[in-house]
Design an enzyme around this catalytic site. Sequence first.
Site, short mmCIF file in Angstrom:
data_model
loop_
_atom_site.label_atom_id
_atom_site.label_comp_id
_atom_site.label_asym_id
_atom_site.label_seq_id
_atom_site.Cartn_x
_atom_site.Cartn_y
_atom_site.Cartn_z
N LYS A 68 0.80 -1.23 0.00
CA LYS A 68 0.00 0.00 0.00
C LYS A 68 0.84 1.28 0.00
CE LYS A 68 -4.23 -1.92 1.99
NZ LYS A 68 -5.24 -1.81 3.04
N ASP A 105 -10.06 2.72 2.03
CA ASP A 105 -10.18 2.10 3.36
C ASP A 105 -10.79 3.09 4.34
OD1 ASP A 105 -9.10 -0.41 2.78
OD2 ASP A 105 -7.04 0.25 3.13
P1 NDP Z 1 0.34 -3.53 8.93
O1 NDP Z 1 1.30 -4.64 8.69
O2 NDP Z 1 0.57 -2.20 8.28
O3 NDP Z 1 0.23 -3.27 10.54
C1 NDP Z 1 0.10 -4.36 11.41
C2 NDP Z 1 -0.25 -3.84 12.81
O4 NDP Z 1 -0.54 -4.98 13.64
C3 NDP Z 1 0.88 -3.07 13.48
O5 NDP Z 1 0.33 -2.08 14.32
C4 NDP Z 1 1.55 -4.18 14.32
O6 NDP Z 1 2.24 -3.69 15.44
C5 NDP Z 1 0.33 -4.95 14.77
N1 NDP Z 1 0.60 -6.32 15.14
C6 NDP Z 1 1.01 -7.32 14.32
N2 NDP Z 1 1.12 -8.46 15.01
C7 NDP Z 1 0.77 -8.19 16.29
C8 NDP Z 1 0.71 -8.95 17.48
N3 NDP Z 1 1.01 -10.26 17.46
N4 NDP Z 1 0.32 -8.34 18.61
C9 NDP Z 1 0.02 -7.04 18.64
N5 NDP Z 1 0.07 -6.24 17.53
C10 NDP Z 1 0.44 -6.82 16.38
O7 NDP Z 1 -1.08 -4.13 8.53
P2 NDP Z 1 -2.44 -3.38 8.17
O8 NDP Z 1 -2.61 -2.20 9.05
O9 NDP Z 1 -2.52 -3.15 6.71
O10 NDP Z 1 -3.51 -4.50 8.52
C11 NDP Z 1 -3.77 -4.89 9.88
C12 NDP Z 1 -4.86 -5.95 9.89
O11 NDP Z 1 -6.07 -5.40 9.38
C13 NDP Z 1 -4.53 -7.16 9.02
O12 NDP Z 1 -4.92 -8.32 9.71
C14 NDP Z 1 -5.37 -6.97 7.79
O13 NDP Z 1 -5.75 -8.20 7.23
C15 NDP Z 1 -6.57 -6.23 8.33
N6 NDP Z 1 -7.15 -5.34 7.31
C16 NDP Z 1 -8.47 -5.51 6.98
C17 NDP Z 1 -9.05 -4.70 6.04
C18 NDP Z 1 -10.49 -4.89 5.72
O14 NDP Z 1 -10.92 -4.43 4.67
N7 NDP Z 1 -11.26 -5.53 6.56
C19 NDP Z 1 -8.32 -3.63 5.35
C20 NDP Z 1 -6.93 -3.54 5.77
C21 NDP Z 1 -6.39 -4.37 6.71
P3 NDP Z 1 3.82 -3.32 15.36
O15 NDP Z 1 3.86 -1.94 14.79
O16 NDP Z 1 4.24 -3.39 16.78
O17 NDP Z 1 4.46 -4.36 14.49
#
Ligand code: NDP
Length: 263
Positions: A68, A105
């Site tokens: 993205k 989004d």
């Molecule tokens: P990113 O990879 O940009 O961000 C991931 C986020 O999740 C970060 O804040 C990360 O924290 C956190 N994270 C990952 N693993 C863990 C964990 N085990 N415990 C706590 N925090 C965690 O992903 P996106 O923001 O693009 O997407 C996030 C989620 O949202 C995904 O599961 C995606 O599938 C879903 N999504 C759904 C959409 C929809 O249309 N329904 C649209 C976009 C996303 P840190 O910074 O500490 O690594």
Amino acid sequence: MGLTRLGVLGWPVAHSRSPAMHNAALRAVGLRDWRYQRLPVAPELLLETVRALPGAGFAGANVTIPHKEAALALADEATDAARAIGAANTLSFAPGGAVAADNTDAPGLLAALGDLRPERALILGAGGSARAAAYALAQAGAAVAVWNRSPERARALAADLGVEAVSVPVAADMLVNCTSAGLTDPSSTFKELPLKADSVGEYACVVDLVYRTGGTVLAQEARRRGSRVIDGLEILVQQGALSFEGWTGRAAPVQVMREAARA
Ligand code: NDP
């Protein structure tokens, strides 16, 4: 005339529900010569792939993890929302091949909320979807607090978007989960989030961007405690509907898309 193509760029993208959702929508509005397909593309091939898509009959593409930010960077033009969020989930191609970037989004989240507008929202996460949620909710007038596992990312998001970073969960009328906590192991959801299952009911509305067959543990616990729940599939449908309308100029058949996404 050949097919007009659409697709979703991701890596991996095998489990995306977007092709089923968009192909059902294209059929429903009678666009028989349009198709939507998966486009699995490794990060190092994104730029050359996107540049080749218009010539291969593509009118546009959705963009998902991990592309993205890169999609915004390579675009020739971008909406103010995409620039402020720092990420694009929708690309549109002009006949000459110019690439325009948008982020559906953010308005998709607001569409999924319907008439619901929080006064105060707590966002968990600081990745791309958290940035879109923070932008959307702040634009809609909410006071937004952001918690993230890596606090420096929450502080950077807060500084960029004019919201507040918090080190512990704060009270709010809406909780928005934008982390992938519990995605691989649902039983670890409340070990990875800064909340206990018992405290989820303190949030009148819980929005979980994550979706999985059978629902997420967070959504299940929130429902059980009487919170109103907006799930990730509804947000997927609404962001997809806005992308669909941008590409085709047709009103999106939202109920058809919802049924296809949930099938
Ligand atoms: P990113 O990879 O940009 O961000 C991931 C986020 O999740 C970060 O804040 C990360 O924290 C956190 N994270 C990952 N693993 C863990 C964990 N085990 N415990 C706590 N925090 C965690 O992903 P996106 O923001 O693009 O997407 C996030 C989620 O949202 C995904 O599961 C995606 O599938 C879903 N999504 C759904 C959409 C929809 O249309 N329904 C649209 C976009 C996303 P840190 O910074 O500490 O690594």
